[in-house]
Design a protein around this motif. Sequence first.
Motif, PDB file in Angstrom:
ATOM      1  N   VAL A  57       0.847  -1.189   0.000  1.00 52.94           N
ATOM      2  CA  VAL A  57       0.000   0.000   0.000  1.00 52.94           C
ATOM      3  C   VAL A  57       0.883   1.239   0.000  1.00 52.94           C
ATOM      4  CG1 VAL A  57      -0.256   0.295   2.510  1.00 52.94           C
ATOM      5  CG2 VAL A  57      -2.174   0.874   1.025  1.00 52.94           C
ATOM      6  N   CYS A  59       0.896   3.997   1.617  1.00 48.70           N
ATOM      7  CA  CYS A  59       1.282   4.648   2.879  1.00 48.70           C
ATOM      8  C   CYS A  59       2.645   4.180   3.377  1.00 48.70           C
ATOM      9  CB  CYS A  59       0.245   4.425   3.968  1.00 48.70           C
ATOM     10  SG  CYS A  59      -1.097   3.360   3.541  1.00 48.70           S
ATOM     11  N   GLU A  91      -4.222  -0.986   5.197  1.00 50.01           N
ATOM     12  CA  GLU A  91      -5.630  -0.807   5.563  1.00 50.01           C
ATOM     13  C   GLU A  91      -6.593  -1.146   4.431  1.00 50.01           C
ATOM     14  OE1 GLU A  91      -6.515  -0.010   8.637  1.00 50.01           O
ATOM     15  OE2 GLU A  91      -8.650  -0.025   8.188  1.00 50.01           O
ATOM     16  N   THR A  92      -6.252  -0.683   3.232  1.00 48.07           N
ATOM     17  CA  THR A  92      -7.203  -0.840   2.123  1.00 48.07           C
ATOM     18  C   THR A  92      -7.105  -2.205   1.456  1.00 48.07           C
ATOM     19  OG1 THR A  92      -5.555   0.192   0.708  1.00 48.07           O
ATOM     20  CG2 THR A  92      -7.320   1.616   1.548  1.00 48.07           C
ATOM     21  N   ALA A 126       2.966   4.016   9.120  1.00 41.38           N
ATOM     22  CA  ALA A 126       2.262   5.058   8.388  1.00 41.38           C
ATOM     23  C   ALA A 126       0.769   4.769   8.300  1.00 41.38           C
ATOM     24  CB  ALA A 126       2.840   5.199   6.988  1.00 41.38           C
ATOM     25  N   CYS A 127       0.405   3.529   8.077  1.00 36.26           N
ATOM     26  CA  CYS A 127      -1.002   3.210   7.881  1.00 36.26           C
ATOM     27  C   CYS A 127      -1.715   3.119   9.234  1.00 36.26           C
ATOM     28  CB  CYS A 127      -1.128   1.917   7.091  1.00 36.26           C
ATOM     29  SG  CYS A 127      -2.690   1.793   6.184  1.00 36.26           S
ATOM     30  N   ASP A 128      -3.034   3.114   9.165  1.00 36.18           N
ATOM     31  CA  ASP A 128      -3.869   3.270  10.367  1.00 36.18           C
ATOM     32  C   ASP A 128      -3.442   2.428  11.564  1.00 36.18           C
ATOM     33  OD1 ASP A 128      -5.213   4.414   8.237  1.00 36.18           O
ATOM     34  OD2 ASP A 128      -7.180   3.704   8.865  1.00 36.18           O
ATOM     35  N   SER A 199       0.532   8.358   3.486  1.00 36.96           N
ATOM     36  CA  SER A 199      -0.719   7.893   4.076  1.00 36.96           C
ATOM     37  C   SER A 199      -1.866   8.788   3.623  1.00 36.96           C
ATOM     38  CB  SER A 199      -0.601   7.864   5.602  1.00 36.96           C
ATOM     39  OG  SER A 199      -0.017   9.051   6.061  1.00 36.96           O
ATOM     40  N   CYS A 200      -3.081   8.403   3.950  1.00 34.44           N
ATOM     41  CA  CYS A 200      -4.272   9.130   3.500  1.00 34.44           C
ATOM     42  C   CYS A 200      -4.162  10.609   3.888  1.00 34.44           C
ATOM     43  CB  CYS A 200      -5.525   8.499   4.107  1.00 34.44           C
ATOM     44  SG  CYS A 200      -5.830   6.849   3.466  1.00 34.44           S
ATOM     45  N   ALA A 206      -4.959   7.354   9.963  1.00 37.56           N
ATOM     46  CA  ALA A 206      -3.493   7.427   9.871  1.00 37.56           C
ATOM     47  C   ALA A 206      -2.999   8.802  10.305  1.00 37.56           C
ATOM     48  CB  ALA A 206      -3.048   7.112   8.450  1.00 37.56           C
TER      49      ALA A 206
HETATM   50 FE1  FES Z   1      -2.903   3.463   4.721  1.00 37.19          FE
HETATM   51 FE2  FES Z   1      -4.996   5.219   4.504  1.00 37.19          FE
HETATM   52  S1  FES Z   1      -4.756   3.259   3.592  1.00 37.19           S
HETATM   53  S2  FES Z   1      -3.143   5.427   5.533  1.00 37.19           S
END
Ligand code: FES
Length: 579
Positions: A57, A59, A91-92, A126-128, A199-200, A206
């Motif tokens: 991902v 992020c 996350e995604t 970095a990710c959630d 990240s988002c 995040a």
């Molecule tokens: Fe990783 Fe949003 S998908 S921070």
Amino acid sequence: MAKDPPPKKPLRSANSYGKLDRDGFVHRSWIKATGLPDHVFDGRPIIGIANTWSELVTCQVGLRDLAGFVKRGVWEAGGVPIEFPAMSLPETQMRPTAMLFRNLLAMEVEESIRANPIDGVVLMGACDKTTPGLLMGAASVDLPAIFVSGGPMLNGKFEGRDIGSGTDVWRFSEAVRAGEMSLDDFMRAESGMSRSAGSCNTMGTASTMASLTEALGISLPMNAALPAVDSRRKVLAHLSGNRIVQLVKDDVKPSDILTRQAFENAILMHAALGGSTNAVVHLLALAGRLGVPLTLKDFDEIARDAPLLVNLMPSGRYLMEEFCYAGGVPAVAKELGALYRRDAMTVSGKTQGEIADAARVLNSEVIGSLEAPIGPSSGVWVLKGNLCPQGAILKPSAATPALLTHRGKAVVFEDIEDYHARIDDPDLPADETSVLVLKGCGPRGYPGMPEVGNMGLPPKVLAKGVTDMVRISDARMSGTAYGTVILHVAPEAEAGGPLALVQTGDEIALDGPGRTLDLLVDEAELARRRAAWEAARPAPKYSRGWYKLYVDTVLQADQGVDLDFLVGKSSAEVTRESH
Ligand code: FES
């Protein structure tokens, strides 16, 4: 030249690399072969870098390069950096939900830190879920630690305007369902939303958690907002490498930084940011690791006087780039003034008050003040009532004010599959006054408590131009989502909470300002339904592996969704040699 004073206490790594015997030979020989010369084993601190880098991902994809700058800083300060991988948790991408694995990352990183001969650790996420997972694991070992986030991606762009990660996905998909946006446009927006590593770019989970690392004092100032691709993030990584060596020398541990005051600052900052509701479970879990007393009620009470100060999606208009250019978290801390716990110490060596004093707001449209806030008090509201005896939460800044006090008839979905099967049905007994109720999405029930609580509205309601309804579930929702969405109902339906007993047509009363949520069904009827529910319970679904361990031991949302046996610390001590 004056020599640095020695570390405050003997280095832990000396037990492995400092011994002139067979054990020392084994430890040194196998690490020297990674390219380290003899002379670096002269008593310098060994600094682990726990890195959640992956290509799964965007992020996390920049973290490998960023670790190089952390290493420069560690070398420069007289330490020896050694990087190791930690679970990525995209996350995604992860199914059924990345949250199912937060505690697995926490276990992995805890045991990696404890088992290896390191004196301190740089946590890179970095990710959630990587931020709380890394912090929880490090807190349970309690060796000196500092957090370096990957930073947010650049603003999304579509047809000349800025679009935000997640927030605009929900908006666009509702517009497609309502016939207001073509599928072609929807697909074109996809490529413009995520334009760089990072990240988002909204104040989703995040960015919220990265901001809270600053409020907790466990990262350097500006850790949250500097864009992933901004050269100043490399400098921040370098300086974090410098600082971790000093933290080891001074023996400053997470438990010295992550105090009750630090958590109070995190709660205040969370409210000022209009931060993700997910932060509630993460902070509760982290506090549980450290033995810091923190309850769901604290989120409502501590932040009551803290207005919304940050104008970022989903509660506001802008994105993380603007937040950075406006001054970031230190500027918000400055505007929180006397509300902020200024004496709280941070890993930078400065107090929160000193950091706030050095900051200033550079754009008052993005960061407001107590005198001219962006919005009213906006932390989370903690609801109690016969529908959520252990609590539920609601984010008022993301809700429709008129719905915050509401009475309506329930439309119940037994699980997310039931929701998907029936939500588009023209005969669904729902109108804009209804209350959508979703069960089976809690920590045990899904399992992993996914971000499905902001369920989309029935098309026949959307067609009237209605954009929000009261929704209730034992799920979480994405930090980028919005709506009058009541989340984290505890106990969850799967654990036998009253949510399990709600039926379509029941009346539900929400009194947001009064903090109550009640099912208006009499006790005798509820007792009858409970007996029927108990009699119809299916056999447990999972018989092995992580899923079983998780489902058997996970705590409810009001306790942070940690595993019951992971609460608390075990220290960094390991008494036995490996050979
Ligand atoms: Fe990783 Fe949003 S998908 S921070």
